[in-house]
Design a protein around this motif. Structure first.
Motif, PDB file in Angstrom:
ATOM      1  N   GLN A   1      11.019  17.222  -8.348  1.00  0.00           N
ATOM      2  CA  GLN A   1      10.260  15.813  -8.812  1.00  0.00           C
ATOM      3  C   GLN A   1       9.680  16.172 -10.058  1.00  0.00           C
ATOM      4  O   GLN A   1       9.914  15.373 -11.136  1.00  0.00           O
ATOM      5  N   TYR A   2       9.041  17.519 -10.255  1.00  0.00           N
ATOM      6  CA  TYR A   2       8.426  17.697 -11.829  1.00  0.00           C
ATOM      7  C   TYR A   2       9.469  17.769 -12.595  1.00  0.00           C
ATOM      8  O   TYR A   2       9.387  17.107 -13.777  1.00  0.00           O
ATOM      9  N   LEU A   3      10.396  18.486 -12.412  1.00  0.00           N
ATOM     10  CA  LEU A   3      11.813  18.503 -13.502  1.00  0.00           C
ATOM     11  C   LEU A   3      12.020  17.149 -13.875  1.00  0.00           C
ATOM     12  O   LEU A   3      12.610  16.915 -15.212  1.00  0.00           O
ATOM     13  N   VAL A   4      12.353  16.179 -12.964  1.00  0.00           N
ATOM     14  CA  VAL A   4      12.980  15.122 -13.318  1.00  0.00           C
ATOM     15  C   VAL A   4      11.845  14.278 -14.027  1.00  0.00           C
ATOM     16  O   VAL A   4      12.116  13.672 -15.069  1.00  0.00           O
ATOM     17  N   LEU A   5      10.712  14.265 -13.278  1.00  0.00           N
ATOM     18  CA  LEU A   5       9.563  13.254 -13.961  1.00  0.00           C
ATOM     19  C   LEU A   5       9.282  13.803 -15.304  1.00  0.00           C
ATOM     20  O   LEU A   5       9.233  12.779 -16.406  1.00  0.00           O
ATOM     21  N   ALA A   6       8.839  14.989 -15.423  1.00  0.00           N
ATOM     22  CA  ALA A   6       8.358  15.372 -16.705  1.00  0.00           C
ATOM     23  C   ALA A   6       9.185  15.568 -17.923  1.00  0.00           C
ATOM     24  O   ALA A   6       9.022  15.092 -19.010  1.00  0.00           O
TER      25      ALA A   6
END
Length: 111
Positions: free
Chosen positions: A18-23
């Motif tokens: 989630q972090y990799l995609v969102l950030a």
């Protein structure tokens, strides 16, 4: 990290993804909620991941390079959490981008 229960490993994997995609998708036009969620995930991951892995995660989203990018970090996390004996690690991950394809272009001539 390899000794964590399976459910905790899955939770970490989900947060990293989630972090990799969102950030990686944040820009000036992103809604405030996206920034808040990215910050929440960042704080959680800072407390869960070993420091070198967390630094790689942040660097890969802030300044991706050919060697350090979301795909390489995903593989690092996989290795840190699972690293199955004798299993060969994947050398790449599929990443989907609008307008980008690895399919050969079709000729307009049909013979």
């Amino acid at each position: 990290m390899k000794d964590l229960p399976a459910r905790e490993k899955i939770d970490i994997v989900e947060k990293v993804a989630q972090y990799l995609v969102l950030a990686g998708a944040l820009d000036k036009s992103s809604p405030l909620e996206d920034y808040e969620r990215a910050n929440e995930l960042s704080l959680e991951l800072a407390m869960l991941l070993p420091a070198p892995l967390y630094r790689s995660l942040v660097e890969a989203t802030a300044h991706p390079t050919e060697r350090l990018n979301p795909s390489s970090v995903a593989l690092m996390v996989r290795k840190a959490l699972f690293d199955p004996d004798g299993e060969e690690q994947p050398v790449l991950l599929a990443v989907h981008v609008p307008g980008l394809t690895d399919k050969p272009t079709r000729s307009k001539a049909h013979h």
